[in-house]
Every structure is written in C-alpha cells, then in structure tokens.
Design an enzyme around this catalytic site. Structure first.
Site, PDB file in Angstrom:
ATOM      1  N   GLU A 192       5.407  -4.506   8.231  1.00 35.17           N
ATOM      2  CA  GLU A 192       4.325  -3.776   8.885  1.00 35.17           C
ATOM      3  C   GLU A 192       4.565  -3.500  10.368  1.00 35.17           C
ATOM      4  O   GLU A 192       4.268  -2.400  10.864  1.00 35.17           O
ATOM      5  CB  GLU A 192       2.996  -4.538   8.715  1.00 35.17           C
ATOM      6  CG  GLU A 192       2.363  -4.430   7.343  1.00 35.17           C
ATOM      7  CD  GLU A 192       2.900  -5.455   6.352  1.00 35.17           C
ATOM      8  OE1 GLU A 192       2.302  -5.600   5.272  1.00 35.17           O
ATOM      9  OE2 GLU A 192       3.920  -6.121   6.658  1.00 35.17           O
ATOM     10  N   GLY A 231       1.863  -5.380   1.357  1.00 36.29           N
ATOM     11  CA  GLY A 231       0.672  -5.811   0.629  1.00 36.29           C
ATOM     12  C   GLY A 231       0.981  -6.580  -0.634  1.00 36.29           C
ATOM     13  O   GLY A 231       0.181  -7.418  -1.059  1.00 36.29           O
ATOM     14  N   ALA A 271       0.830  -1.211   0.000  1.00 34.11           N
ATOM     15  CA  ALA A 271       0.000   0.000   0.000  1.00 34.11           C
ATOM     16  C   ALA A 271       0.860   1.255   0.000  1.00 34.11           C
ATOM     17  O   ALA A 271       1.901   1.323   0.650  1.00 34.11           O
ATOM     18  CB  ALA A 271      -0.923   0.002   1.217  1.00 34.11           C
ATOM     19  N   GLU A 289       1.368  -9.990   0.499  1.00 32.24           N
ATOM     20  CA  GLU A 289       0.060 -10.540   0.853  1.00 32.24           C
ATOM     21  C   GLU A 289      -0.718 -10.968  -0.385  1.00 32.24           C
ATOM     22  O   GLU A 289      -1.365 -12.028  -0.394  1.00 32.24           O
ATOM     23  CB  GLU A 289      -0.736  -9.489   1.634  1.00 32.24           C
ATOM     24  CG  GLU A 289      -0.054  -9.095   2.935  1.00 32.24           C
ATOM     25  CD  GLU A 289      -1.002  -8.391   3.879  1.00 32.24           C
ATOM     26  OE1 GLU A 289      -1.608  -9.091   4.697  1.00 32.24           O
ATOM     27  OE2 GLU A 289      -1.131  -7.159   3.781  1.00 32.24           O
TER      28      GLU A 289
END
Length: 265
Positions: free
Chosen positions: A131, A108, A64, A111
């Site tokens: 993160e 992300g 992100a 992910e």
C-alpha cells in the site's frame, strides 16, 4: 454470491475468493459478499468452522481491485468502514476461521488473512503489503492487528517497505501455523477444520471471544472478565457432557455439536 462462494463439507463451510482471472482481487460487491458469508457462518448452527481460500492456484487474494474499489476510496465515494464485515472488525463471529493461502496474499488479502485464527500456506505462497508504494495504507485492520500478532520491527518492515516475503519467511515471522506442498494445502486445512468440529463448540467460541475481547484490558480487569468467561464454559452443558465422557472413557457427545453438520431446516 458471485465473486465469493460458500460451499459445505458437512460441518465445515468452505469460503472462496472466486475471481481467479483477476487474482481474486476484491470488487465492492465481493467485500459485501464476504461479510455476508461470515455472517452466515456465525448464524448457522450447523456450521462449526470456516475455511477461507482462493479459487485457482495463482492467488489467495491480492486485495482491493485497483480499477474499482481503491478509486472509490481515494475519491471519497466510499467509507472503508463499510468493509468491516469482510475484515472481521468488531466481529461477533467466534467460530474458528482457517485461512488456506494458496498463492499471492497481498494488500487486502493479507489483511483478511490476519483476521483468521489458524493459517496454512502453500510453499509457493507470497505475502506483502504494497500500500505505501501507491500512497495508501493497510487500514483494513492491519494497522491495529499486525503489531499485536508479530514483533514490532517485522510488522513495521512489512508495512513501511512493502516488500514481498515467502511462505517460509511468513512462518518464521509467526504469521502462519504451517507451510505445506501446494497439492496438500486444502487437505491440511480441512483436516484441521474437521478436528475442530469434534471439540466443544462452547469451548472454542469462548476461547476466541475471550482472546479477542480481553487483550486490550488492564490485567486485573482482564483476569476478572476471564473468570466470567471461564465460569460460563465450566457450567455449560458441554462441560457436563465432556467430564462425564472422560469418566466413562467414551467419546463426548457435546450438545453444542448435535446440530453441526445437519442442514438447516
């Protein structure tokens, strides 16, 4: 689409994170676009497989955008569940998705890679979940998926410490299927994709749906459900054609593949 592109190579959809100047970091709009691209793959009968990669050579996706997407979450202006489509949570996309990881695969991006079915990386790729270092967590499916895909201690090390690992280490951990020279990455991914489109679409989608839906059921219940999925495949037109082709010593012409590769009307 702008930050996400979808191109076609016959029956294969090639989806790209297309923001190389920002290491393919994801804006709010790109999350929406990626979810829409996965829906297009799901709904288009002429597509059999998707390959997901990043534009440029520096990054697959670094997650992100820290100047837009993450602040929106941190300020409570945006619910992360709105990204479920991009992360393939609660998915109904049962066609295979292949990740071709061409560089940095962080946050992300990592992910989203975990939501794919086959994964090939360039030798130069790097992986990480940073993160916890900025006070957030990998809640785009990773808190659920990672310990189900690799051993607990390796998963926890990645999430808790946030250290980057090389492609070779990711392969050893079981996160990848193969590591190849960077200049061979897309060719290797597309080769697997086209090999998949020669197989029964009914069989492939049944395998993926079964694996995704049966893994959390008690064993006896899972066995009963597995039998239903199996019966659906065994009685399908593809199975009749595949068995006939085997007996006649010819390549199968699977009904599920007759529209694959043909542009939608």
């Amino acid at each position: 689409m702008s930050g996400i592109t979808l191109d076609r190579d016959g029956p294969v959809a090639l989806i790209r994170f297309d923001r190389p100047e920002k290491l393919n970091s994801l804006t709010l709009a790109m999350y929406e676009e990626l979810g829409a691209a996965f829906e297009e793959v799901r709904d288009d009968e002429s597509i059999g497989v998707a390959v997901l990669t990043g534009a440029g050579h520096r990054a697959f996706c670094v997650g992100a955008d820290l100047t837009e997407s993450i602040p929106a979450l941190a300020e409570g202006r945006f619910d992360i569940s709105r990204w479920d489509g991009a992360h393939q949570k609660h998915t109904t996309l049962f066609k295979p998705v292949i990740a071709a990881v061409n560089g940095l695969c962080l946050g992300g991006g990592f992910e989203i890679m975990l939501s794919t079915d086959l994964r090939i990386a360039a030798e130069t790729a790097e992986f990480g979940l940073p993160e916890s270092g900025v006070g957030v967590v990998p809640a785009g499916g990773t808190l659920t998926r990672l310990t189900r895909q690799i051993p607990y201690v390796w998963a926890m090390e990645l999430m808790l410490l946030g250290d980057r690992i090389t492609a070779a280490t990711a392969l050893r951990y079981g996160l990848l299927n193969a590591v190849v020279p960077a200049d061979q990455l897309l060719e290797a991914a597309m080769d697997r994709a086209h090999r998949l489109t020669a197989r029964s679409g009914t069989a492939l989608e049944t395998i993926k749906e079964s694996v995704l839906r049966l893994g959390d059921l008690p064993q006896d219940q899972a066995f009963h459900c597995e039998a239903r999925y199996g019966q659906r495949a065994f009685t399908s037109p593809d199975a009749h054609e595949g068995l006939a082709a085997f007996a006649e010593r010819r390549p199968p012409d699977f009904p599920s593949r007759r529209s694959v590769g043909k542009p939608p009307v």
